[in-house]
Design a protein around this motif. Structure first.
Motif, PDB file in Angstrom:
ATOM      1  N   GLN A  66     -10.043   8.632   2.500  1.00 27.79           N
ATOM      2  CA  GLN A  66      -8.768   8.312   3.133  1.00 27.79           C
ATOM      3  C   GLN A  66      -7.992   9.548   3.571  1.00 27.79           C
ATOM      4  OE1 GLN A  66      -7.136   5.782   4.273  1.00 27.79           O
ATOM      5  NE2 GLN A  66      -5.068   6.627   4.422  1.00 27.79           N
ATOM      6  N   ILE A 114      -4.798   2.557   6.403  1.00 28.20           N
ATOM      7  CA  ILE A 114      -5.202   2.755   5.023  1.00 28.20           C
ATOM      8  C   ILE A 114      -6.610   2.219   4.809  1.00 28.20           C
ATOM      9  CG2 ILE A 114      -4.619   2.321   2.611  1.00 28.20           C
ATOM     10  CD1 ILE A 114      -2.523   3.923   4.161  1.00 28.20           C
ATOM     11  N   GLY A 115      -7.520   3.068   4.333  1.00 31.37           N
ATOM     12  CA  GLY A 115      -8.863   2.622   4.001  1.00 31.37           C
ATOM     13  C   GLY A 115      -8.835   1.713   2.784  1.00 31.37           C
ATOM     14  N   GLN A 116      -9.419   0.537   2.922  1.00 34.31           N
ATOM     15  CA  GLN A 116      -9.394  -0.436   1.824  1.00 34.31           C
ATOM     16  C   GLN A 116     -10.697  -0.473   1.035  1.00 34.31           C
ATOM     17  OE1 GLN A 116      -8.325  -4.037   4.079  1.00 34.31           O
ATOM     18  NE2 GLN A 116      -6.371  -4.015   3.011  1.00 34.31           N
ATOM     19  N   SER A 117     -11.789  -0.036   1.637  1.00 31.69           N
ATOM     20  CA  SER A 117     -13.085  -0.121   0.971  1.00 31.69           C
ATOM     21  C   SER A 117     -14.030   0.896   1.591  1.00 31.69           C
ATOM     22  CB  SER A 117     -13.665  -1.536   1.093  1.00 31.69           C
ATOM     23  OG  SER A 117     -13.863  -1.869   2.470  1.00 31.69           O
ATOM     24  N   THR A 150       0.829  -1.208   0.000  1.00 31.18           N
ATOM     25  CA  THR A 150       0.000   0.000   0.000  1.00 31.18           C
ATOM     26  C   THR A 150       0.857   1.248   0.000  1.00 31.18           C
ATOM     27  OG1 THR A 150      -0.168  -0.178   2.422  1.00 31.18           O
ATOM     28  CG2 THR A 150      -1.975  -1.064   1.112  1.00 31.18           C
ATOM     29  N   GLN A 174     -14.170   4.510   4.169  1.00 29.39           N
ATOM     30  CA  GLN A 174     -12.797   4.589   4.670  1.00 29.39           C
ATOM     31  C   GLN A 174     -11.818   4.802   3.520  1.00 29.39           C
ATOM     32  OE1 GLN A 174     -11.956   4.888   7.681  1.00 29.39           O
ATOM     33  NE2 GLN A 174     -13.157   3.627   9.072  1.00 29.39           N
ATOM     34  N   GLN A 175     -12.087   4.202   2.388  1.00 28.95           N
ATOM     35  CA  GLN A 175     -11.230   4.381   1.223  1.00 28.95           C
ATOM     36  C   GLN A 175     -11.542   5.691   0.505  1.00 28.95           C
ATOM     37  OE1 GLN A 175     -11.822   1.743  -2.221  1.00 28.95           O
ATOM     38  NE2 GLN A 175      -9.611   1.476  -2.306  1.00 28.95           N
ATOM     39  N   ALA A 204      -9.912   9.874  -4.812  1.00 30.79           N
ATOM     40  CA  ALA A 204     -10.801   8.713  -4.792  1.00 30.79           C
ATOM     41  C   ALA A 204     -11.087   8.239  -6.211  1.00 30.79           C
ATOM     42  CB  ALA A 204     -12.113   9.053  -4.079  1.00 30.79           C
TER      43      ALA A 204
END
Length: 619
Positions: free
Chosen positions: A287, A277-280, A263, A283-284, A528
């Protein structure tokens, strides 16, 4: 821009700058010394630069190399501003631009090169102030980095939508490493996969007596490598609480992970150890808002004491922010309770008067990919939209329409699988019972343009702003009576639970409104995946049409388990949807809460009734 890309850009710039300096300073005397010193410093040819000073070449070479390490700099670039000669003394003013990497801003300052004649040659009079006017003998540069902790995602009442969980941050105190810095970093790289040079540069650029975070682990990964970390005495691991364990709606809130080599390489800066780290999900999408950016300060340190002497430049970084959603936790709880008895379902609830998404519940379906962005056949749930066009075309809700078991319209065959309604049901009764054959027969009473207009006014096919993936629906081209009949029956229409919840909210409130999921900050992260679309304006429903539609939807819920013995529920049920005939919809509202419930092999009216009952039982 990542460090690698910035370094490449700096290399290209350096080449251009070298030619510029050479061209500007072709004359002899102090010009040659200034040119060679700055070009050598900029190109990392420290021997060339040192040869143009009056000091021990090894001392100068080491000072220039150390400055780059201490600043963890990707590059230095220079611009000559003036050069004055007075006898055997000269002074060259120059501008400095230092790329500190990790997406930090460029550090710019003005420097001065004093020169004098030594054995008939111009030499730079060496002192630490050549590197920076405030750097003195016995001092060094350092970079102090202070990453901000992750902020939470919250519901409409600012209650967190995630629980605190612990991450494990491993680091070192540079002063305690002695001559083992490279060995410790090599061992840590073998355990984690992080680039050895990046870890080492962070250590060398940091103040010596502070703990430098190097690697962050989630609990599972930390337990896997704990024994290996413990075997390196210089490493220190501390736990750090962060709001990363999602509450419902879990897939909308999204997952968070500790920073990994993969990442870090993907994201570039400003992430550092200790970051998450936002993954989905949100949160993503948010971020950078949730993490903000690292507070960075370039300082000078006393070499003997390690204490800070002066702050040369500070960048506070962007303030990180919590993300406020429209989720109502009590409505979300009701949605979760309602879907718990099903095997496959999704329920989206919106506030009819605003379009705000109040809850996204699911069982066996994904809350973002299916509930917000899924593409499902609409079935006779689309008759709400079709009825708008038909009522505008002067079709009376009292008009008699037979409901045969089969009917062909324009060559398209329709089958009503349920029990045939009485001998002479009305349009309203056929609407309420979802009689496909009766509804399809009205295709000749409305134009394709009128059906398309109603679909657009109820949001189908609109491009709205939403920070997560979503689907507003699609309607096939209507070029024949068969196409129109299929549209009225919802057979060539695709929708998502979100888009149908908004259809219900339009009838409930009298105005179709685009969905809202996040109210603060106003826009999603610029990095994003989903770029914000142009704003979609609300569309009012014709008041007379709305009044009739509401009555028809009241009839649609009458006598069904959607009522559940509580309050006034308006809605329609569409069963036997899709090729496998296992899917079913309930689309409707109670009060200011509009919903779309999609189920497989389960009565959607029962799901709606359970939801409204749970909603009514809120204390």
């Amino acid at each position: 821009m990542s460090r690698a890309r910035r370094a490449l850009a700096a290399t290209v710039t350096m080449a251009v700058a070298s030619m510029t300096l050479t061209a500007c300073l072709e004359e002899s005397s102090p010009h040659d010394a200034v040119r060679d010193f700055l070009v050598g410093w900029q190109s990392n040819d420290y021997a060339l630069a040192a040869g143009r000073t009056d000091a021990d070449p090894e001392t100068v070479r080491k000072a220039l190399a150390d400055a780059k390490l201490q600043l963890d700099a990707a590059s230095f670039r220079f611009k000559i501003k003036s050069l004055k000669v007075e006898g055997e003394e000269s002074r060259a003013a120059f501008g400095v631009e230092v790329d500190l990497g990790d997406n930090n801003p460029l550090w710019t300052y003005d420097g001065m090169l004093p020169l004098h004649m030594v054995d008939g040659q111009w030499k730079v009079r060496w002192s630490p102030s050549v590197l920076h006017p405030q750097l003195k003998e016995g001092q060094r540069f350092a970079v102090k980095a202070e990453p901000q902790p992750r902020q939470p995602i919250v519901d409409k009442d600012r209650n967190p939508l995630q629980e605190q969980t612990f991450l494990y941050v491993t680091g070192v105190v540079p002063a305690q490493l002695g001559d083992r810095a490279e060995q410790v970093v090599e061992q840590l790289t073998q355990i984690t996969g992080y680039a050895e040079d990046r870890l080492l540069s962070r250590i060398r650029s940091a103040p010596p007596n502070v703990t430098v975070p190097l690697v962050t682990f989630g609990r599972t990964r930390y337990l896997q490598v704990k024994a290996k970390l413990d075997a390196i005495p210089e490493l220190k691991t501390v736990t750090q609480a962060q709001p990363v364990d999602p509450d419902d709606p879990k897939q909308i809130v999204g997952k968070v992970s500790a920073l990994t080599p993969e990442t870090e390489q993907k994201l570039g800066g400003p992430q550092r150890a200790g970051d998450s780290i936002g993954q989905s999900g949100l949160q993503q999408a948010y971020q950078d808002f949730l993490t903000g950016s690292t507070r960075t300060t370039v300082i000078t340190l006393d070499l003997k004491t390690g204490k800070e002497v002066a702050a040369l430049k500070e960048w506070p970084g962007r303030q990180n922010l919590s993300v406020r959603t429209t989720i109502d936790s009590s409505v979300q709880e009701a949605a979760e309770r309602a879907v718990s008895d099903t095997r496959t379902s999704a329920l989206v609830a919106v506030k009819a008067s605003t379009g705000e998404i109040l809850a996204v519940g699911s069982k066996g379906l994904h809350q973002e990919k299916d509930a917000l962005a899924g593409r499902f056949p609409a079935g006779t749930a689309f008759s709400i939209v079709a009825a708008d066009a038909l009522l505008r075309s002067k079709v009376s809700p009292k008009q008699k329409l037979p409901c045969p078991a089969e009917r062909t319209v324009g060559g398209a065959r329709f089958v009503h699988a349920s029990q045939v309604i009485g001998s002479s049901p009305t349009f309203q009764e056929n609407f309420a019972k979802g009689c496909v054959t009766a509804l399809a027969s009205l295709a000749r009473r409305v134009s394709g343009a009128e059906l398309d207009r109603s679909a657009r006014s109820f949001g189908i096919g609109q491009t709205w702003r939403l920070p997560l993936k979503s689907f507003s629906g699609s309607l096939a081209k209507l070029s024949s009576d068969a196409d129109k009949a299929k549209a009225i029956a919802g057979q060539n229409v695709e929708v998502s639970p979100l888009s149908m919840a908004l259809v219900a909210s339009a009838v409930a409130s009298g105005t179709w409104r685009p969905p809202v999921l996040v109210t603060e900050p106003a826009e999603p992260d610029a990095s994003a995946e989903l770029a914000p679309a142009p704003a979609v304006q609300p569309v009012p429903v014709d008041p007379r049409v709305r009044k009739t539609l509401a009555a028809m939807m009241r009839a649609g819920s009458a006598g069904t388990v959607a009522q559940n013995g509580r309050g006034r529920v308006f809605g329609v049920t569409a069963k036997d949807v899709g090729e496998d005939k296992q899917m079913a919809w309930f689309v409707g509202w109670q009060g200011d809460v509009a919903i779309a419930a999609l189920t497989r092999a389960y009565d959607p009216a029962a799901l709606a009734g359970n939801f409204f009952a749970a909603l009514d039982s809120r204390s």
